[in-house]
Design an enzyme around this catalytic site. Structure first.
Site, PDB file in Angstrom:
ATOM      1  N   THR A   1      19.352  76.167  -8.311  1.00 21.15           N
ATOM      2  CA  THR A   1      17.905  76.189  -8.129  1.00 21.15           C
ATOM      3  C   THR A   1      17.564  77.419  -7.298  1.00 21.15           C
ATOM      4  O   THR A   1      17.886  77.484  -6.108  1.00 21.15           O
ATOM      5  CB  THR A   1      17.413  74.921  -7.422  1.00 21.15           C
ATOM      6  OG1 THR A   1      17.707  73.786  -8.243  1.00 21.15           O
ATOM      7  CG2 THR A   1      15.902  74.982  -7.183  1.00 21.15           C
TER       8      THR A   1
ATOM      9  N   LYS B   1      11.899  73.393 -12.808  1.00 18.99           N
ATOM     10  CA  LYS B   1      12.554  72.729 -11.677  1.00 18.99           C
ATOM     11  C   LYS B   1      11.615  72.668 -10.483  1.00 18.99           C
ATOM     12  O   LYS B   1      11.599  71.684  -9.731  1.00 18.99           O
ATOM     13  CB  LYS B   1      13.840  73.460 -11.308  1.00 18.99           C
ATOM     14  CG  LYS B   1      14.594  72.853 -10.120  1.00 18.99           C
ATOM     15  CD  LYS B   1      15.028  71.409 -10.381  1.00 18.99           C
ATOM     16  CE  LYS B   1      15.702  70.783  -9.157  1.00 18.99           C
ATOM     17  NZ  LYS B   1      17.030  71.323  -8.883  1.00 18.99           N
TER      18      LYS B   1
ATOM     19  N   LYS C   1      14.522  74.328   1.189  1.00 23.37           N
ATOM     20  CA  LYS C   1      14.761  75.579   0.462  1.00 23.37           C
ATOM     21  C   LYS C   1      14.018  75.555  -0.861  1.00 23.37           C
ATOM     22  O   LYS C   1      13.307  76.518  -1.218  1.00 23.37           O
ATOM     23  CB  LYS C   1      16.265  75.778   0.239  1.00 23.37           C
ATOM     24  CG  LYS C   1      16.654  77.073  -0.472  1.00 23.37           C
ATOM     25  CD  LYS C   1      16.797  76.939  -1.989  1.00 23.37           C
ATOM     26  CE  LYS C   1      17.998  76.107  -2.380  1.00 23.37           C
ATOM     27  NZ  LYS C   1      18.217  76.097  -3.852  1.00 23.37           N
TER      28      LYS C   1
END
Length: 293
Positions: A102, A177, A245
């Site tokens: 990701t 995502k 993050k």
């Protein structure tokens, strides 16, 4: 299980997600060469699954048909792809790079362009389903890339995919995502508030979930996390540090494309509170701890 017998693959990154995913490829019959920055994880994976390891991404990527990666962040991905010891330096023209990390859509497009200059296909393929999904081979995989590259990638990742879809060109998988993480953030905060409210109201949390999970309030988070949330146990699952993050990537992208993300921004701050409580490695469902103080 999808049969990958005779396929030569490399897998870079053997963390809680990458290790099980590489294991599924090995069990499906592929010849898998692995690389991990921490050699202890490499040694443990080889001891469990066999196959071989390589000391650098470049050496892992030599003489394989596709390289797959699942590392930590933008900088980690650049480091395993670029430079004299990076995977791209070892990959032959006509091979394929599949990235399960990701990361930002920006780094994805940057690396996809560099791969294209070298005659290498590139598919960004971030996953959802957590460690349990990786171990069970039941991941949702969101992809971006050229249609031909995606078709090849879809077949390769089949041993651990519950569903795999192409959403568009390079970067589209990462944008999907981000949407996934945005949805999760709101769901976990809502579930945390509901369970904390129930506790203060004197309700039996498990009985409550048994009822409301069968209606419109039901979700994966409710079904899979309510028990450990009620037990105040968070030593499992997707870490708060990693969620922050990811949400940072979402918020940066939102500003770039002009998308308003007020709930995501608020929940990101709440995760900052959890980090300040010492919960950086707790599961994301630990948002409820803020409400119990």
């Amino acid at each position: 299980m999808a049969d990958r017998t005779g396929e030569r693959l490399a897998f870079l990154g053997l963390g809680v997600m990458g290790g099980p995913m590489a294991g599924h490829l090995a069990r499906a019959g592929a010849s898998v060469t692995v690389y991990n920055r921490t050699s202890a994880r490499t040694e443990a994976w080889v001891a469990k699954h066999g196959h071989r390891s390589a000391p650098t991404p470049r050496e892992a990527a030599e003489a394989v048909q596709a390289v797959l990666a699942c590392v930590g962040n933008d900088d980690d991905l650049r480091s395993v792809c670029l430079g004299p010891d990076g995977a791209f330096a070892g990959m032959a023209e006509g091979t394929l790079f599949i990235d399960h990390t990701t990361v930002s859509a920006k780094v994805t497009r940057e690396l996809a362009a560099e791969a294209a200059r070298r005659g290498i296909g590139y598919v960004d393929a971030p996953v959802s389903g957590g460690q349990a999904g990786a171990e069970k081979g039941q991941l949702s995989i969101m992809c971006g890339g050229a249609e031909g590259d995606y078709a090849q990638a879809e077949a390769i990742v089949a041993p651990y995919a519950k569903v795999c879809r192409r959403l568009g060109e390079a970067g589209a998988g990462q944008m999907a995502k981000m949407a996934n993480q945005i949805a999760i953030a709101g769901l976990v905060q809502g579930l945390s508030e509901a369970l904390a409210f129930a506790e203060k109201a004197g309700l039996d949390g498990r009985a409550l979930v048994e009822v409301i999970s069968q209606g419109a309030a039901g979700s994966w988070q409710m079904a899979n996390r309510h028990g450990t949330m009620l037990e105040d146990r968070f030593d499992h699952g997707f870490a708060v540090d990693w969620m922050r993050k990811d949400l940072g990537i979402c918020l940066d992208a939102g500003r770039e494309i002009g998308a308003s993300l007020p709930v995501t921004a608020l929940v990101d701050q709440f995760y900052g509170d959890v980090q300040a409580m010492g919960g950086g490695r707790w599961d994301t469902s630990s948002l409820i701890k803020r409400l119990r103080r």
